[in-house]
Design a protein around this motif. Structure first.
Motif, mmCIF file in Angstrom:
data_model
loop_
_atom_site.group_PDB
_atom_site.id
_atom_site.type_symbol
_atom_site.label_atom_id
_atom_site.label_comp_id
_atom_site.label_asym_id
_atom_site.label_seq_id
_atom_site.Cartn_x
_atom_site.Cartn_y
_atom_site.Cartn_z
ATOM 1 N N VAL A 114 -23.398 -57.073 105.203
ATOM 2 C CA VAL A 114 -23.632 -56.205 104.045
ATOM 3 C C VAL A 114 -24.348 -54.921 104.465
ATOM 4 C CG1 VAL A 114 -25.901 -57.053 103.280
ATOM 5 C CG2 VAL A 114 -24.239 -56.289 101.591
ATOM 6 N N VAL A 115 -25.206 -55.005 105.468
ATOM 7 C CA VAL A 115 -25.884 -53.808 105.964
ATOM 8 C C VAL A 115 -24.882 -52.852 106.610
ATOM 9 C CG1 VAL A 115 -27.497 -52.958 107.714
ATOM 10 C CG2 VAL A 115 -28.145 -54.868 106.248
ATOM 11 N N ILE A 116 -23.956 -53.408 107.382
ATOM 12 C CA ILE A 116 -22.921 -52.577 108.009
ATOM 13 C C ILE A 116 -22.078 -51.877 106.943
ATOM 14 C CG2 ILE A 116 -20.810 -52.660 109.394
ATOM 15 C CD1 ILE A 116 -22.137 -54.950 110.993
ATOM 16 N N ARG A 140 -26.531 -50.203 113.589
ATOM 17 C CA ARG A 140 -26.644 -50.570 115.005
ATOM 18 C C ARG A 140 -27.339 -51.914 115.156
ATOM 19 N NH1 ARG A 140 -28.026 -45.178 115.809
ATOM 20 N NH2 ARG A 140 -30.239 -45.695 115.967
ATOM 21 N N GLY A 141 -28.418 -52.088 114.408
ATOM 22 C CA GLY A 141 -29.138 -53.349 114.483
ATOM 23 C C GLY A 141 -28.301 -54.514 113.997
ATOM 24 N N ALA A 142 -27.615 -54.332 112.869
ATOM 25 C CA ALA A 142 -26.796 -55.402 112.300
ATOM 26 C C ALA A 142 -25.638 -55.765 113.222
ATOM 27 C CB ALA A 142 -26.269 -54.973 110.933
ATOM 28 N N THR A 143 -25.027 -54.757 113.825
ATOM 29 C CA THR A 143 -23.914 -55.004 114.746
ATOM 30 C C THR A 143 -24.380 -55.791 115.966
ATOM 31 O OG1 THR A 143 -22.812 -52.966 114.037
ATOM 32 C CG2 THR A 143 -22.127 -53.908 116.142
ATOM 33 N N ALA A 144 -25.534 -55.415 116.499
ATOM 34 C CA ALA A 144 -26.081 -56.131 117.655
ATOM 35 C C ALA A 144 -26.408 -57.579 117.297
ATOM 36 C CB ALA A 144 -27.334 -55.419 118.156
ATOM 37 N N ILE A 145 -26.913 -57.788 116.105
ATOM 38 C CA ILE A 145 -27.241 -59.148 115.657
ATOM 39 C C ILE A 145 -25.987 -60.012 115.603
ATOM 40 C CG2 ILE A 145 -27.953 -60.478 113.623
ATOM 41 C CD1 ILE A 145 -30.061 -58.255 113.143
ATOM 42 N N ALA A 299 -30.496 -55.535 100.016
ATOM 43 C CA ALA A 299 -29.094 -55.895 100.259
ATOM 44 C C ALA A 299 -28.984 -57.084 101.209
ATOM 45 C CB ALA A 299 -28.339 -54.695 100.819
ATOM 46 N N TRP A 300 -29.685 -57.028 102.351
ATOM 47 C CA TRP A 300 -29.550 -58.151 103.291
ATOM 48 C C TRP A 300 -30.236 -59.408 102.771
ATOM 49 C CZ3 TRP A 300 -34.087 -60.171 104.880
ATOM 50 C CH2 TRP A 300 -35.188 -59.350 105.161
ATOM 51 N N TYR A 301 -31.318 -59.244 102.046
ATOM 52 C CA TYR A 301 -32.001 -60.405 101.480
ATOM 53 C C TYR A 301 -31.109 -61.095 100.449
ATOM 54 C CZ TYR A 301 -35.901 -63.159 99.591
ATOM 55 O OH TYR A 301 -36.723 -64.191 99.186
ATOM 56 N N SER A 302 -30.493 -60.302 99.577
ATOM 57 C CA SER A 302 -29.622 -60.860 98.537
ATOM 58 C C SER A 302 -28.374 -61.496 99.137
ATOM 59 C CB SER A 302 -29.226 -59.757 97.548
ATOM 60 O OG SER A 302 -30.365 -59.231 96.892
ATOM 61 N N ALA A 303 -27.817 -60.860 100.166
ATOM 62 C CA ALA A 303 -26.633 -61.418 100.820
ATOM 63 C C ALA A 303 -26.958 -62.761 101.462
ATOM 64 C CB ALA A 303 -26.110 -60.436 101.866
#
Length: 315
Positions: A114-116, A140-145, A299-303
């Motif tokens: 969702v962050v991406i 960038r962070g979300a993709t790396a994760i 967004a990431w918390y809700s997802a």
């Protein structure tokens, strides 16, 4: 003196932990800003041609090379191999995931995805109240994760997985966001690790979130109402703790806390920033733009909450 102390700590860390050879070290006030607190460290990969340019004579008043080419002596330490302080097995994804591991994987994947997908909106909002790169940095962070999770995350161990998320973020996310999220992960890891002898419960996650917020508030100086990501996470933490304390179903409590996070993030439209670059932006702009960091956090918390709910329904 303070900058010399920081440099003295940074150079050995680059050598001993990352195996880098440091050829030049420049310490001083090269770029400043109003009300700037703390310091920054810039690292550049250099070859001989770049070093020659760095050493070239110059009339630039603040660069530590004179018009005659005199400069501080080169610092060329011997690089040492990197050795992880963790057990090797903690650096690899388990061949078989436990139920908790599958739920954690789904939550992380949903949060990162969702962050991406929110990248452009975050950049657009941040372009009006900040540097315009919030979405790109978070992406960038979300993709790396997502990439690292496939290989390295020990998903059956919640604490170590949070630690690995912090490692992914630390590697690719720059700026304030990278620092803040690294703090979040470190504090959450410490809280979860303290309870690692038993299965990680919703109560443990609630305490981890609370500890993360405290760490960010302590070191970042922000709290509720400052128009930051904490305006999403603080309401979420309070609702989660409150619902769990009265015996609410953990999944329902998570979903309700996610709603509080979203409401908190949206409420930043009416707030004047108290910290960061946004504090210099006019009130007229704030009247229509939410805080990008708060919206990303919500967004990431809700997802993650939705993913956990969906996973629970499958079991």
């Amino acid at each position: 003196m303070e900058l010399m102390i920081a440099a003295g700590k940074a150079v050995p860390k680059l050598q001993l932990e990352y195996g880098l050879a440091v050829d030049r070290v420049y310490t001083g006030s090269f770029m400043t800003s109003l009300d700037m607190a703390g310091f920054s460290i810039s690292i550049m990969k250099a070859d001989q041609s770049i070093l020659e340019r760095l050493d070239a004579p110059t009339n630039a008043p603040s660069w530590p090379v004179g018009t005659d080419g005199s400069r501080p002596p080169a610092k060329i330490p011997v690089p040492l191999p990197f050795r992880s302080t963790k057990n090797e097995e903690s650096l690899y994804r388990p061949q078989e995931l436990s139920q908790q591991g599958r739920i954690l994987e789904a939550a992380i994947e949903a949060a990162a995805t969702v962050v991406i997908n929110l990248k452009d909106s975050l950049n657009e909002w941040d372009g009006k109240v900040g540097d315009g790169d919030c979405g790109s940095t978070m992406c960038r962070g979300a993709t790396a994760i997502l990439e690292d999770m496939k290989k390295y995350y020990p998903l059956n161990d919640a604490a170590e997985t949070v630690s690995e998320i912090g490692s992914s973020i630390r590697r690719v996310m720059g700026g304030t966001s990278g620092i803040i999220y690294n703090l979040l992960c470190k504090a959450a890891y410490a809280e979860l690790k303290a309870n690692s002898q038993s299965e990680t419960t919703s109560k443990h996650w609630s305490e981890a979130l609370k500890s993360s917020i405290s760490a960010v508030s302590k070191y970042g100086g922000a709290t509720a109402g400052y128009r930051t990501m904490l305006d999403a996470l603080i309401p979420a933490s309070k609702v989660l703790e409150e619902k769990l304390s009265v015996g609410e179903d953990p999944i329902a409590a998570f979903v309700l806390s996610a709603e509080a996070a979203t409401a908190g993030a949206e409420s930043t439209i009416h707030m004047k920033a108290q910290a960061g670059r946004s504090s210099y932006v006019s009130a007229e702009i704030f009247a229509s733009i939410p805080d990008p960091g708060a919206m990303a956090a919500a967004a990431w918390y809700s997802a993650a909450a939705r993913a956990v709910k969906e996973q629970r329904q499958r079991f």
